[in-house]
Every structure is written in C-alpha cells, then in structure tokens.
Design an enzyme around this catalytic site. Structure first.
Site, PDB file in Angstrom:
ATOM      1  N   ILE A   1     -19.115 -54.168 -37.501  1.00  0.00           N
ATOM      2  CA  ILE A   1     -19.888 -54.951 -36.522  1.00  0.00           C
ATOM      3  C   ILE A   1     -21.331 -55.032 -37.004  1.00  0.00           C
ATOM      4  O   ILE A   1     -21.947 -54.024 -37.343  1.00  0.00           O
ATOM      5  CB  ILE A   1     -19.839 -54.296 -35.129  1.00  0.00           C
ATOM      6  CG1 ILE A   1     -18.393 -54.051 -34.670  1.00  0.00           C
ATOM      7  CG2 ILE A   1     -20.605 -55.138 -34.106  1.00  0.00           C
ATOM      8  CD1 ILE A   1     -17.560 -55.302 -34.492  1.00  0.00           C
ATOM      9  N   CYS A   2     -21.876 -56.235 -37.024  1.00  0.00           N
ATOM     10  CA  CYS A   2     -23.293 -56.463 -37.347  1.00  0.00           C
ATOM     11  C   CYS A   2     -23.613 -55.793 -38.700  1.00  0.00           C
ATOM     12  O   CYS A   2     -22.917 -56.025 -39.683  1.00  0.00           O
ATOM     13  CB  CYS A   2     -24.144 -55.928 -36.196  1.00  0.00           C
ATOM     14  SG  CYS A   2     -25.920 -56.164 -36.378  1.00  0.00           S
ATOM     15  N   GLY A   3     -24.628 -54.975 -38.787  1.00  0.00           N
ATOM     16  CA  GLY A   3     -24.970 -54.287 -40.024  1.00  0.00           C
ATOM     17  C   GLY A   3     -23.864 -53.370 -40.531  1.00  0.00           C
ATOM     18  O   GLY A   3     -23.878 -52.968 -41.700  1.00  0.00           O
ATOM     19  N   GLY A   4     -22.908 -53.036 -39.674  1.00  0.00           N
ATOM     20  CA  GLY A   4     -21.779 -52.197 -40.098  1.00  0.00           C
ATOM     21  C   GLY A   4     -20.946 -52.866 -41.171  1.00  0.00           C
ATOM     22  O   GLY A   4     -20.410 -52.199 -42.074  1.00  0.00           O
TER      23      GLY A   4
ATOM     24  N   ALA B   1     -17.665 -58.862 -37.276  1.00  0.00           N
ATOM     25  CA  ALA B   1     -18.181 -59.651 -36.149  1.00  0.00           C
ATOM     26  C   ALA B   1     -19.673 -59.440 -36.002  1.00  0.00           C
ATOM     27  O   ALA B   1     -20.241 -58.490 -36.535  1.00  0.00           O
ATOM     28  CB  ALA B   1     -17.458 -59.272 -34.859  1.00  0.00           C
TER      29      ALA B   1
END
Lengths: 234, 234
Positions: A103-106, A153
């Site tokens: 998710i995002c920066g993940g 995402a």
C-alpha cells in the site's frame, strides 16, 4: 503450530518504527472479521513502536515467530530505514507468501527488495513513478493493481480495497461480499476530491508540493533499502 | 500550554481496552495531515491497551492531561465496560467539545452519557435502534448524520467521512477538499455490498445473525454505562 492453526489463514502485516498506520488498517479491518484467520503484526521485536504520525503500538509476532508461509503479507508506507535483517525477512516471506499487498510507499519497499520486478504496480500519485527505478511497471489512476499474486494500491482506502480483493481470491467472492457488508464499507467521501483526476491539476500540485518533504523520505527509505539489499541478499 | 499550542486544533480520540481500532482511524488519518493540529489518544493512563481485536497500543494523553476544551472529541465502538471516572470524563469533555464524533457503537456510548438526547444520530445497522433507549432519534441509511455539533456515522469508513465533514466546518471546505486528496480518499469497494441497501435482505440477515454476539456486547456496554452514569453524574 497445531492442526487447527495450520488450517487458519495466516495474515502478516509488516510494521516498523514510523510505519504509516492508516495504510495497514484496511487489511487488519477486513481480515479481523474473517473466521479461521490469524493476524500477525510483524516486527523484529514486540517493543514499543511509534507509528507515523505518533501512534504508539506493538507488533504481536516477531520475525522469528512468524509462520514461514503466509497467506498474505502486507506492508504500508514507512519513512523508517529497515535493518538488513528486516530486508531479508521481507524478501523471504514475500517470496513465499500466497499473496503480497503493498500500500502506498509499501509497494516501493516491496519493489526495493526485488519483489515487483516485471510486475505492474501502483503507489500514491507522488511515488508511483519511483517504482520504475526498482524494475516495476508503474500504473497510475488510483485503482488497485492486481498482477498475478501481487496487489498494490494507493494509500489508506486502498488498503481496504486490496484486502477485500485478496479475501475474494482466498475464500471466494461471497466471503468478500459478506465482509464488505460486515465492516459497512460503503464510503461517502464528502468532497469528491480524493484523486488527482477528481481534484484537478491545481489542487493536486498544491498537495504534491506541500507534502514533498515526506514523500522524499519515503523515496529515500526505499532507495537505501534497495542499495543495501543488493549487498545482503544471498 | 504555550500560545502556539493554544492556536492548534485539539483533537481528542477516546480509546479504551477493547475499543474497535478501525472506528477511530479515519479521524486520526484525516487530522494527522492537518497543519497546526494536535491529536490526543485519550485514556485513564498510558499503559498498554489491547484494542479490539488484538491491537496492542497506548494512549498518548491521560484524562488529567487532556485539554479542557477540545475542538473534536471522537469515540468509536468498544465492548469494554467504562469506569465511573471514564464516564464522567466523556460527559464533561463531550459537553465542552466544539464537535463530537460518534462512530458505530461509539454513538451509543455518547448517547448513554446523555450527549445525544434529542439529537438525530446513527450507528451501525445492528445497533442504530438501540439509540432510542438513550433519548436519541435513530437515523438509518448509512449516511453521516450531522445534528448541530454532533456527528455520528456507521463504522470504519464512516470515521473518514465524519472527520472530513468536521474538518470542513473547522477550517473551511477547501481544507476538507485538500485533505481528501492528501489521504487519497477515493475508495473502490470491490463488491458494492457495503450497506444493507446495497447487499439486500438475505446477506444482511446472515451478517446480523453471525455477529449478533458482538453487537449484544456493544449494547450491554452502553446500557451498563447509562445505568451507572445516572448514579455518578452531579
């Protein structure tokens, strides 16, 4: 691990100092109402972690205690610099997990340890292009990106969307429908400005510039991880 | 409190053992990107709290440390039984807060300490009718309910919706639009079954029955709070 545990879905949520808590909550929320399912907040130890921003919490499962084969491994954005041990853990469990959620920066971090090479992937609009530097194929537009078993995402609500999709793959679409109702996931965004496409150029540029310092920290964390991972991996 | 702090928005998020973490995350997420804003996770002490289900965290601010006049006080669902001190705190700060946000079972708890008497309010579809027992006027349908300065919503995503609405009231609609983009709140629920209206009767009945044990715990916590509050209030 007894037989009962072996039949449970094993959901790993990677946490770390400065991890962005909202990115992991969707995955936690969705799987917390799924029967026969164990959720692990995973980190090096179970000491106090201060999530970003200022959210004091603890992991529930250490790297050593984490099941070798997770059904899901999820990671959200973090500005924290991960240790060699953490990078190796992420690459190992990520390679073995049935599904990976970034998710995002993940998703940058997944890419940094080689888990998105040749995969279509996304991240928040300020970070998505950075994925290219780690061999992933950036996809813009804000929709959840599913490429084989790797699901990425944009932040926060993307964590709910991705988790519900993965639940559908693991337990069937009816299970997904049931959980979407159980958590009453029928959002009413009051302003209709939740993506660059919806908000328009001017507001998007304002937000990009305002938070650029934080985004650069996310990029820096992923670049450092990528460089160091190249030296530690077997 | 210095002058700088006095100019910051003071956001109080009430936590407690067994509080349902997803209900408070929207408020946390929204206000965590607002400039000049302090977020307090508030409880009796800063010892370990295990949120529901199995989320180990800590409050950041004790009842004694909490500013007397909060701009926002938010509470989510909890199956925990609150002490007299906690009930008195909730009623006191709730009465003084500029805006009150109750999410899911949290609005039951606000109602139980007399904060929703004569107010239109909502909660998750399994709990909304219970509001009537505490003098509130139940509203079904899943939309955020705004009655004067008391804002109530259904679980999880309702926390984001309510917080964005309150931010708009505190800082203006442009601030709300900007934050909705910053957190990229443009959800894509994959199944479109996130409310009884969307899911239909059969699935709704299944979910209601499956989780009735937990919902009864929320009702019990609110009823006990209401009975005890009648004996402790001045």
């Amino acid at each position: 691990m007894n037989t009962q545990n072996a039949n449970k879905l094993q959901i790993g949520i990677f946490v770390s100092p400065n991890c962005y808590i909202p990115d992991i909550i969707g995955v936690y929320t969705v799987f917390s109402v799924v029967p026969d399912c164990e959720i692990h907040f995973i980190w090096e130890n179970t000491d106090l972690i201060v999530g970003y921003p200022n959210f004091p919490m603890h992991a529930t499962t250490t790297f050593a205690e984490c099941p070798p084969d997770l059904d899901v491994l999820c990671i959200g954005a973090s500005t924290g610099i991960l240790s060699d041990e953490a990078l190796k853990f992420l690459a190992d469990r990520g390679n073995k997990a049935k599904y990976l959620i970034g998710i995002c920066g993940g998703s940058l971090m997944l890419a940094a340890v080689g888990l998105l090479k040749g995969y279509r992937a996304t991240a928040t609009f300020s970070l998505v292009e950075e994925l290219r530097n780690f061999g992933a194929i950036p996809v813009t537009g804000g929709e959840v990106v599913v490429d084989r078993n790797r699901i990425t995402a944009s932040p926060v609500s993307g964590s709910f969307d991705a988790a519900l999709i993965v639940l559908g793959k693991l337990r069937g679409e009816d299970a997904g429908k049931e959980v979407e109702l159980t958590i009453e996931y029928a959002p009413h965004p009051p302003y209709g400005t939740g993506s660059p496409e919806l908000a328009g150029h001017e507001l998007t540029q304002k937000v990009v510039q305002k938070h650029e310092v934080v985004f650069e920290e996310f990029r820096k964390a992923a670049r450092q991880a990528s460089e160091r991972f190249a030296t530690v991996k077997v």
